[in-house]
Motif scaffolding. Structure first.
Motif, PDB file in Angstrom:
ATOM      1  N   ASP A   1      -8.258  -4.114  -7.156  1.00 47.67           N
ATOM      2  CA  ASP A   1      -8.660  -3.014  -6.284  1.00 47.67           C
ATOM      3  C   ASP A   1      -7.885  -3.148  -4.973  1.00 47.67           C
ATOM      4  O   ASP A   1      -8.131  -4.074  -4.192  1.00 47.67           O
ATOM      5  N   PHE A   2      -6.983  -2.222  -4.742  1.00 45.41           N
ATOM      6  CA  PHE A   2      -6.112  -2.262  -3.563  1.00 45.41           C
ATOM      7  C   PHE A   2      -6.946  -2.247  -2.277  1.00 45.41           C
ATOM      8  O   PHE A   2      -6.713  -3.009  -1.340  1.00 45.41           O
ATOM      9  N   GLY A   3      -7.952  -1.374  -2.235  1.00 47.06           N
ATOM     10  CA  GLY A   3      -8.787  -1.273  -1.039  1.00 47.06           C
ATOM     11  C   GLY A   3      -9.548  -2.556  -0.760  1.00 47.06           C
ATOM     12  O   GLY A   3      -9.664  -2.985   0.400  1.00 47.06           O
ATOM     13  N   LYS A   4     -10.030  -3.190  -1.813  1.00 49.22           N
ATOM     14  CA  LYS A   4     -10.765  -4.446  -1.653  1.00 49.22           C
ATOM     15  C   LYS A   4      -9.851  -5.531  -1.097  1.00 49.22           C
ATOM     16  O   LYS A   4     -10.259  -6.329  -0.233  1.00 49.22           O
ATOM     17  N   LEU A   5      -8.603  -5.565  -1.581  1.00 53.35           N
ATOM     18  CA  LEU A   5      -7.656  -6.562  -1.085  1.00 53.35           C
ATOM     19  C   LEU A   5      -7.373  -6.336   0.404  1.00 53.35           C
ATOM     20  O   LEU A   5      -7.311  -7.290   1.178  1.00 53.35           O
ATOM     21  N   LEU A   6      -7.230  -5.080   0.806  1.00 53.38           N
ATOM     22  CA  LEU A   6      -6.983  -4.790   2.215  1.00 53.38           C
ATOM     23  C   LEU A   6      -8.167  -5.214   3.081  1.00 53.38           C
ATOM     24  O   LEU A   6      -7.989  -5.806   4.149  1.00 53.38           O
ATOM     25  N   ARG A   7      -9.381  -4.925   2.615  1.00 51.96           N
ATOM     26  CA  ARG A   7     -10.578  -5.307   3.384  1.00 51.96           C
ATOM     27  C   ARG A   7     -10.701  -6.825   3.494  1.00 51.96           C
ATOM     28  O   ARG A   7     -11.101  -7.360   4.534  1.00 51.96           O
ATOM     29  N   GLN A   8     -10.367  -7.532   2.407  1.00 54.16           N
ATOM     30  CA  GLN A   8     -10.446  -8.988   2.429  1.00 54.16           C
ATOM     31  C   GLN A   8      -9.440  -9.579   3.415  1.00 54.16           C
ATOM     32  O   GLN A   8      -9.750 -10.516   4.166  1.00 54.16           O
TER      33      GLN A   8
ATOM     34  N   LEU B   1      -9.954   3.720   4.637  1.00 56.85           N
ATOM     35  CA  LEU B   1      -9.913   3.094   3.313  1.00 56.85           C
ATOM     36  C   LEU B   1     -11.007   3.694   2.439  1.00 56.85           C
ATOM     37  O   LEU B   1     -12.159   3.779   2.874  1.00 56.85           O
ATOM     38  N   PRO B   2     -10.688   4.115   1.228  1.00 57.03           N
ATOM     39  CA  PRO B   2     -11.681   4.755   0.356  1.00 57.03           C
ATOM     40  C   PRO B   2     -12.750   3.771  -0.113  1.00 57.03           C
ATOM     41  O   PRO B   2     -12.481   2.581  -0.289  1.00 57.03           O
ATOM     42  N   GLU B   3     -13.946   4.287  -0.314  1.00 54.65           N
ATOM     43  CA  GLU B   3     -15.037   3.463  -0.830  1.00 54.65           C
ATOM     44  C   GLU B   3     -14.861   3.193  -2.319  1.00 54.65           C
ATOM     45  O   GLU B   3     -15.191   2.115  -2.805  1.00 54.65           O
ATOM     46  N   GLN B   4     -14.334   4.177  -3.045  1.00 53.15           N
ATOM     47  CA  GLN B   4     -14.161   4.015  -4.484  1.00 53.15           C
ATOM     48  C   GLN B   4     -12.944   3.140  -4.771  1.00 53.15           C
ATOM     49  O   GLN B   4     -12.000   3.095  -3.972  1.00 53.15           O
ATOM     50  N   PRO B   5     -12.949   2.423  -5.895  1.00 51.73           N
ATOM     51  CA  PRO B   5     -11.818   1.539  -6.221  1.00 51.73           C
ATOM     52  C   PRO B   5     -10.510   2.317  -6.380  1.00 51.73           C
ATOM     53  O   PRO B   5     -10.487   3.438  -6.897  1.00 51.73           O
ATOM     54  N   VAL B   6      -9.439   1.722  -5.897  1.00 49.41           N
ATOM     55  CA  VAL B   6      -8.089   2.229  -6.136  1.00 49.41           C
ATOM     56  C   VAL B   6      -7.355   1.100  -6.838  1.00 49.41           C
ATOM     57  O   VAL B   6      -6.905   0.149  -6.198  1.00 49.41           O
TER      58      VAL B   6
ATOM     59  N   ASP C   1      -0.196  11.689  -5.804  1.00 48.57           N
ATOM     60  CA  ASP C   1       0.623  11.861  -7.014  1.00 48.57           C
ATOM     61  C   ASP C   1       0.647  10.603  -7.877  1.00 48.57           C
ATOM     62  O   ASP C   1       1.710  10.073  -8.222  1.00 48.57           O
ATOM     63  N   LYS C   2      -0.545  10.101  -8.189  1.00 50.24           N
ATOM     64  CA  LYS C   2      -0.701   8.944  -9.080  1.00 50.24           C
ATOM     65  C   LYS C   2      -0.125   7.655  -8.493  1.00 50.24           C
ATOM     66  O   LYS C   2       0.164   6.703  -9.224  1.00 50.24           O
ATOM     67  N   ALA C   3       0.014   7.638  -7.178  1.00 51.12           N
ATOM     68  CA  ALA C   3       0.473   6.418  -6.493  1.00 51.12           C
ATOM     69  C   ALA C   3      -0.559   6.029  -5.440  1.00 51.12           C
ATOM     70  O   ALA C   3      -1.151   6.887  -4.773  1.00 51.12           O
ATOM     71  N   ALA C   4      -0.797   4.744  -5.323  1.00 54.19           N
ATOM     72  CA  ALA C   4      -1.653   4.210  -4.269  1.00 54.19           C
ATOM     73  C   ALA C   4      -0.754   3.873  -3.093  1.00 54.19           C
ATOM     74  O   ALA C   4       0.131   3.012  -3.201  1.00 54.19           O
ATOM     75  N   VAL C   5      -0.963   4.554  -1.968  1.00 58.14           N
ATOM     76  CA  VAL C   5      -0.058   4.436  -0.823  1.00 58.14           C
ATOM     77  C   VAL C   5      -0.808   3.876   0.386  1.00 58.14           C
ATOM     78  O   VAL C   5      -1.721   4.515   0.918  1.00 58.14           O
TER      79      VAL C   5
END
Length: 218
Positions: free
Chosen positions: A69-76, A96-101, A139-143
């Motif tokens: 989860d990209f967002g979780k890694l950023l928060r950590q 940062l979104p609440e839902q997993p990315v 567009d299907k990319a996590a940025v």
């Protein structure tokens, strides 16, 4: 530097050859690096970073891809650096979104990427300014985007991801000028893209990965 990359290429698929290259070049490189950085006692760590960058450039950097989860890694990463952030006097604005990315990358390598990017912002931001960190799906990319205001106007035509290039050459705080180079190398080794954009005193780093086709856990 060219010699390091050359012998890393020669040692492709040969761990013993790569180790021999490391030993052969290590001392000479330590002396060279000690003359380029403000804290010579950190030369050992910098040597390791240089070899990691060279291995990444020759596709020899070990990576362990996993769905994360990209967002979780950023928060950590933010949580682990909270002490430095609080002392900095900078204001961090997060989107940062609440839902997993979910993306596929080496979690340890990607953690180092954002550790370096946050440290770069802490080192070179205008005192009392804001730092913006966002994560969006486009567009299907996590940025992921990290933007800060530099304490000095940024020069044009500079590759800030080149080795030993610092955001402010007048600084004597011990910066090695390798942070962004490591971040770019590790991002690309993990299958992502890394881009730096500058405009006057605004500094933006954009890190992008394809969104994983793995279905997120609920």
């Amino acid at each position: 530097m060219v010699e390091i990359k050359r012998c890393a290429m020669e040692a492709r698929n040969d761990e013993k050859g790569l180790a021999a290259c490391y030993v052969r070049q290590k001392e000479a490189l330590k002396h060279y690096i000690a003359s380029r950085i403000d804290r010579p006692d950190e030369a050992e760590d910098v040597v390791q970073d240089v070899f990691e960058i060279s291995k990444a450039a020759s596709d020899q950097l070990p990576v362990k891809p996993e769905v994360l989860d990209f967002g979780k890694l950023l928060r950590q990463t933010l949580a682990d650096m909270d002490g430095e952030i609080q002392k900095s006097g900078l204001t961090f604005k997060l989107d940062l979104p609440e839902q997993p990315v979910e993306i596929t990358a080496d979690g340890t390598r990607l953690y180092r990427v954002f550790q370096n990017l946050l440290q770069n912002a802490l080192n070179y931001s205008l005192p009392g300014s804001r730092v913006y960190l966002s994560l969006k799906t486009i567009d299907k990319a996590a940025v992921a985007s990290l933007r800060n205001t530099s304490r000095n106007e940024l020069p044009e035509g500079v590759d800030f991801t080149a080795r030993f290039v610092r955001g402010d050459e007048s600084r004597t705080d011990g910066g090695t000028g390798l942070g962004l180079s490591v971040a770019k190398s590790f991002t690309e080794a993990c299958g992502g893209t890394f881009r730096v954009e500058t405009m006057a005193d605004l500094f933006t780093v954009i890190v992008s990965f394809p969104v994983s086709m793995h279905k997120p856990k609920q």
